[in-house]
Design a protein around this motif. Structure first.
Motif, PDB file in Angstrom:
ATOM      1  N   HIS A   1       0.819  -1.216   0.000  1.00  0.00           N
ATOM      2  CA  HIS A   1       0.000   0.000   0.000  1.00  0.00           C
ATOM      3  C   HIS A   1       0.847   1.257   0.000  1.00  0.00           C
ATOM      4  O   HIS A   1       0.474   2.253  -0.626  1.00  0.00           O
ATOM      5  N   LEU A   2       2.018   1.153   0.652  1.00  0.00           N
ATOM      6  CA  LEU A   2       2.939   2.292   0.599  1.00  0.00           C
ATOM      7  C   LEU A   2       3.398   2.527  -0.832  1.00  0.00           C
ATOM      8  O   LEU A   2       3.516   3.654  -1.300  1.00  0.00           O
TER       9      LEU A   2
ATOM     10  N   LEU B   1       0.656   4.219  -2.620  1.00  0.00           N
ATOM     11  CA  LEU B   1       0.655   5.644  -2.266  1.00  0.00           C
ATOM     12  C   LEU B   1       1.789   6.382  -2.968  1.00  0.00           C
ATOM     13  O   LEU B   1       1.647   7.513  -3.403  1.00  0.00           O
ATOM     14  N   ASP B   2       2.916   5.675  -3.086  1.00  0.00           N
ATOM     15  CA  ASP B   2       4.091   6.272  -3.717  1.00  0.00           C
ATOM     16  C   ASP B   2       3.788   6.721  -5.146  1.00  0.00           C
ATOM     17  O   ASP B   2       4.298   7.736  -5.618  1.00  0.00           O
ATOM     18  N   ASP B   3       2.915   5.938  -5.799  1.00  0.00           N
ATOM     19  CA  ASP B   3       2.529   6.282  -7.174  1.00  0.00           C
ATOM     20  C   ASP B   3       1.677   7.557  -7.224  1.00  0.00           C
ATOM     21  O   ASP B   3       1.582   8.208  -8.253  1.00  0.00           O
ATOM     22  N   LEU B   4       1.057   7.825  -6.072  1.00  0.00           N
ATOM     23  CA  LEU B   4       0.142   8.982  -6.052  1.00  0.00           C
ATOM     24  C   LEU B   4       0.782  10.230  -5.447  1.00  0.00           C
ATOM     25  O   LEU B   4       0.143  11.253  -5.232  1.00  0.00           O
TER      26      LEU B   4
ATOM     27  N   MET C   1       6.666   6.691   7.098  1.00  0.00           N
ATOM     28  CA  MET C   1       6.077   5.354   7.055  1.00  0.00           C
ATOM     29  C   MET C   1       7.007   4.385   6.319  1.00  0.00           C
ATOM     30  O   MET C   1       7.251   3.268   6.746  1.00  0.00           O
ATOM     31  N   LYS C   2       7.532   4.866   5.196  1.00  0.00           N
ATOM     32  CA  LYS C   2       8.431   4.029   4.384  1.00  0.00           C
ATOM     33  C   LYS C   2       9.669   3.625   5.177  1.00  0.00           C
ATOM     34  O   LYS C   2      10.091   2.476   5.189  1.00  0.00           O
ATOM     35  N   ARG C   3      10.250   4.661   5.865  1.00  0.00           N
ATOM     36  CA  ARG C   3      11.455   4.419   6.646  1.00  0.00           C
ATOM     37  C   ARG C   3      11.214   3.377   7.729  1.00  0.00           C
ATOM     38  O   ARG C   3      11.962   2.421   7.894  1.00  0.00           O
ATOM     39  N   ASN C   4      10.120   3.589   8.452  1.00  0.00           N
ATOM     40  CA  ASN C   4       9.795   2.658   9.530  1.00  0.00           C
ATOM     41  C   ASN C   4       9.420   1.272   9.009  1.00  0.00           C
ATOM     42  O   ASN C   4       9.694   0.256   9.644  1.00  0.00           O
ATOM     43  N   LYS C   5       8.783   1.289   7.859  1.00  0.00           N
ATOM     44  CA  LYS C   5       8.458  -0.008   7.224  1.00  0.00           C
ATOM     45  C   LYS C   5       9.752  -0.773   6.932  1.00  0.00           C
ATOM     46  O   LYS C   5       9.882  -1.955   7.232  1.00  0.00           O
ATOM     47  N   ASN C   6      10.737  -0.045   6.381  1.00  0.00           N
ATOM     48  CA  ASN C   6      12.013  -0.691   6.078  1.00  0.00           C
ATOM     49  C   ASN C   6      12.701  -1.211   7.342  1.00  0.00           C
ATOM     50  O   ASN C   6      13.265  -2.300   7.360  1.00  0.00           O
TER      51      ASN C   6
END
Lengths: 119, 629
Positions: B429-430, B433-436, B451-456
């Motif tokens: 989903h990230l 979102l990145d596409d948008l 969010m991306k950083r924490n996801k990683n």
């Protein structure tokens, strides 16, 4: 236009993958159970079938062998959280599996590999 | 001299010589004895005839006829007896049967002397005196013929059943020898007189033929098998000589010296008397010689048997002389020998028993040993069975362990799946979102980035945790192949270039000529990546050097940084799980605290070593070795 079927019990993942792949130019249908997936395969022709392994009604492996037995012509790939060894991957490829993508995957990586399979 | 009388005289002489010869040669052999008696009786018969032929008066002829009758009676019975012995007939084994056999003969001899039953009177014929038969002459003739024919018949039957060619021929010749005088006798005594032709009695004369044929049989077919026994001959001759000297000297004394005048016809009587005396003398000397030599032969036979090992021989001589003594001595010797033999046998038996005992003992010992071995074997088998049980138990345990392992593995897969599934959804989903993000406000973009950083961060954590868990569960396998370390290092460097460039750090690689190593490429890459990214992470300025060189059977890789360094007291805990020198650093450098722990495990899984040398403020050197093979 190449069509993809993604059998995945996690609705959120399935929805996101559907958006990503469709956006990348591959119309993707999703099925939340194995049974549902088989039904959809009976109705429509798919060029690539992406399979989750741990499904509630049957395993992705079972679906794969069943489809192969019924001589359904398509590319098959697994999309799973379970890591796979090199040897195991070789065996799978020999059995007719085109790829094995581990979760969580990177968008770029996913699209690249799907493109490669559908070339 | 009456010329006709020559025929019975020849018959007498031949038969007499043959009789003596057979008797001397093989005494104590029944068939020889009987045969010599048979021929002797033939000679007596022939002698009787001779005297009848040459008698001076009818009275004398009648007198000599008695001798002829005695001879004839004995001829019949001896002939039958001889044939019975020759054919091995069982009839004569019994003494009573022999008595019965001889009774007719004795009867006729007695009859002859009790009156003129056999011979009526003496008549004159052209050959001299002839005897006119009496009333009993025909039964007498019948007796002689019957005995002779029976004997021949027995001999004939024997000849038929005989398989030995020699015996067969012997029997044939015997029959042939006897049948001629019988037929001649019947012809001359009965048939021709009945036809009115008068002919001299030829029967005794014809026995000459018998003697010749039997002598031939003895020579050709070994009938009566003569052998040399000279004592009897010497004795017989001695006695004969003695009797002759006595009788002749008595005659000489009476006639010439004393001048006794004999009555009319006495001279005529004296010569036959001398002959009869000679015959009687021979018979008597036979018997005396026999009585002397028989015991000797008995002794000889007994000693021969002893010589052959038969110690049960006993000589029962009742001669009451040296012979009996010798016999007794021989008996004693035999019994001593028997005793000695018994002792020897006893000794042998005793020794045998001792040997047997020894053998038995040895066998017992051997059996005992074998049993011990058997027991040992059994024990061994038991142990093995126990071990088998143990193995089974172990196998069971192993299975249980494996089951646990499987469960662990299943659990691990489960956890992996459960952790990764939501992460995947978030990550996907990230990406969506990145596409948008072109439409996002600045704040929205910042949030997406966070969010991306924490996801990683989460992704790395989960992956590290799962890796450690898998290692600890033993679900960790190396898939080895030929790995080119130089190109692998280059690969890692190029992948981490972005990170280092961001911090303005230079990465220098110093890789000499090193051989390819046998290792799991992905894992080795992971090791190098971990160490280099750590170096980048903890270095603010300066450079990072990656060195690789051969060191014996290993390749030594060193990652040298000019970073903050590690205090000496913290070095020991560096490779422990979830260890970070400072928790504040953790936040600053965003690590899971698992990187070095995993790296150490990976190096060790390859059979290598890992270590660190560091000085606070100057930098750290992480090194590890990997075996080439």
């Amino acid at each position: 236009m190449k069509k993809i079927l993604y059998i995945e019990d996690n609705e959120d993942t399935a929805a996101a993958v559907k958006i990503i792949l469709t956006h990348a130019g591959f119309p993707t249908e999703i099925a939340l159970t194995g049974k549902d997936g088989l039904k959809k395969i009976k109705k429509n022709k798919f060029d690539l079938i992406l399979l989750d392994i741990m499904l509630p009604d049957m395993s992705g492996w079972d679906i794969f062998t069943k489809l192969r037995k019924n001589k359904i012509k398509a590319k098959y790939a697994f999309l799973s959280a379970i890591p796979v060894s090199k040897e195991r991957l070789k065996e799978l490829k020999r059995a007719g599996v085109s790829d094995y993508i581990t979760k969580p995957f990177e968008k770029k990586d996913l699209i690249e590999r799907v493109k490669k399979m559908l070339k | 001299m009456n010329m006709y009388a020559i025929f019975p005289l020849i018959a007498f002489l031949l038969n007499f010589i043959l009789s003596c010869y057979v008797f001397y040669k093989n005494p104590k052999k029944k068939i020889n004895d009987i045969y010599s008696l048979f021929t002797l009786s033939l000679s007596v018969w022939a002698l009787g005839h001779f005297f009848v032929f040459t008698a001076s008066s009818p009275h004398m002829a009648m007198l000599w006829d008695n001798l002829s009758k005695i001879g004839a009676s004995l001829v019949a019975v001896f002939l039958l007896h001889f044939f019975l012995v020759f054919s091995g007939n069982k009839y004569i084994k019994n003494r009573r049967n022999i008595a019965v056999l001889y009774s007719p003969s004795i009867f006729f001899i007695l009859l002859n002397f009790s009156g003129n039953f056999l011979s009526k009177e003496a008549g004159v014929a052209y050959w001299g005196y002839k005897i006119i038969p009496g009333v009993m002459y025909f039964p007498f003739s019948f007796f002689i013929i019957a005995y002779s024919v029976t004997g021949m018949f027995i001999c004939y039957k024997f000849h038929l059943n005989m398989e030995s060619v020699k015996k067969k021929n012997q029997a044939k010749l015997l029959i042939f020898a006897v049948v001629v005088p019988i037929i001649g006798g019947i012809l001359t005594q009965f048939l021709l007189p009945l036809m009115g032709i008068e002919i001299m009695p030829l029967t005794p004369t014809l026995t000459t033929f018998t003697s010749i044929v039997i002598a031939y049989a003895m020579k050709k077919y070994e009938l009566l098998t003569p052998s040399m026994f000279s004592i009897r001959k010497k004795l017989t001759l001695t006695f004969l000589l003695f009797i002759s000297i006595v009788s002749i000297s008595s005659l000489v004394i009476e006639n010439i010296i004393l001048g006794v005048h004999l009555a009319y016809g006495a001279y005529e009587f004296i010569i036959p008397l001398i002959v009869v005396m000679t015959v009687a003398g021979i018979l008597i000397s036979h018997l005396i010689a026999k009585s002397i030599t028989d015991p000797i032969i008995d002794l000889q036979r007994a000693t021969e048997r002893i010589g052959n090992g038969d110690f049960d021989v006993r000589i029962n001589l009742r001669t009451k002389d040296e012979m009996e003594m010798l016999g007794k001595s021989i008996n004693k010797m035999a019994s001593s020998l028997k005793k000695y033999k018994k002792e020897v046998l006893e000794e042998e038996r005793r020794r045998g028993e001792i040997l047997k005992k020894v053998v038995e003992e040895k066998t017992k010992e051997l059996n005992k040993k074998l049993k011990e071995e058997e027991d040992a074997k059994k024990a061994m088998i038991n142990i093995m069975e126990d071990m088998d049980d143990l193995n089974k138990e172990l196998a069971q345990k192993n299975k249980e362990l494996k089951d646990i392992d499987k469960m662990k593995s299943n659990f691990l897969n489960m956890v992996t799946h459960e952790l990764k599934t939501p992460l995947t959804a978030i990550s996907a989903h990230l990406d969506v979102l990145d596409d948008l993000k072109s439409n996002f406000t600045k704040q929205q973009l910042a949030s997406l980035d966070a969010m991306k950083r924490n996801k990683n961060q989460l992704k790395m954590l989960i992956s590290n945790i799962l890796e450690v868990a898998r290692m600890e569960a033993g679900k960790f396998e190396l898939s080895k192949s030929k790995v080119d370390l130089k190109s692998l290092i280059d690969e890692v460097v190029s992948e981490l270039q972005i990170l280092s460039k961001k911090k303005g750090l230079k990465i220098i690689t110093k890789v000499g000529r090193i051989p390819k190593i046998n290792a799991d490429e992905m894992r080795v890459k992971e090791i190098i990546t971990n160490l280099v990214s750590n170096a980048i992470k903890f270095t603010e300025k300066g450079y990072i050097t990656i060195e690789a060189k051969r060191q014996g059977k290993c390749i030594l890789v060193r990652v040298i940084d000019t970073g903050i360094g590690i205090p000496k007291d913290k070095v020991g805990n560096l490779f422990k799980k979830f260890y970070q020198i400072d928790s504040s650093l953790n936040r600053r450098y965003s690590g899971t605290g698992l990187g070095l722990s995993i790296t150490k495990k990976l190096v060790e899984a390859h059979g290598g070593e890992i270590g660190v040398e560091s000085e606070v403020g100057k930098g750290s050197t992480f090194w590890f070795t990997l075996p080439i093979k």
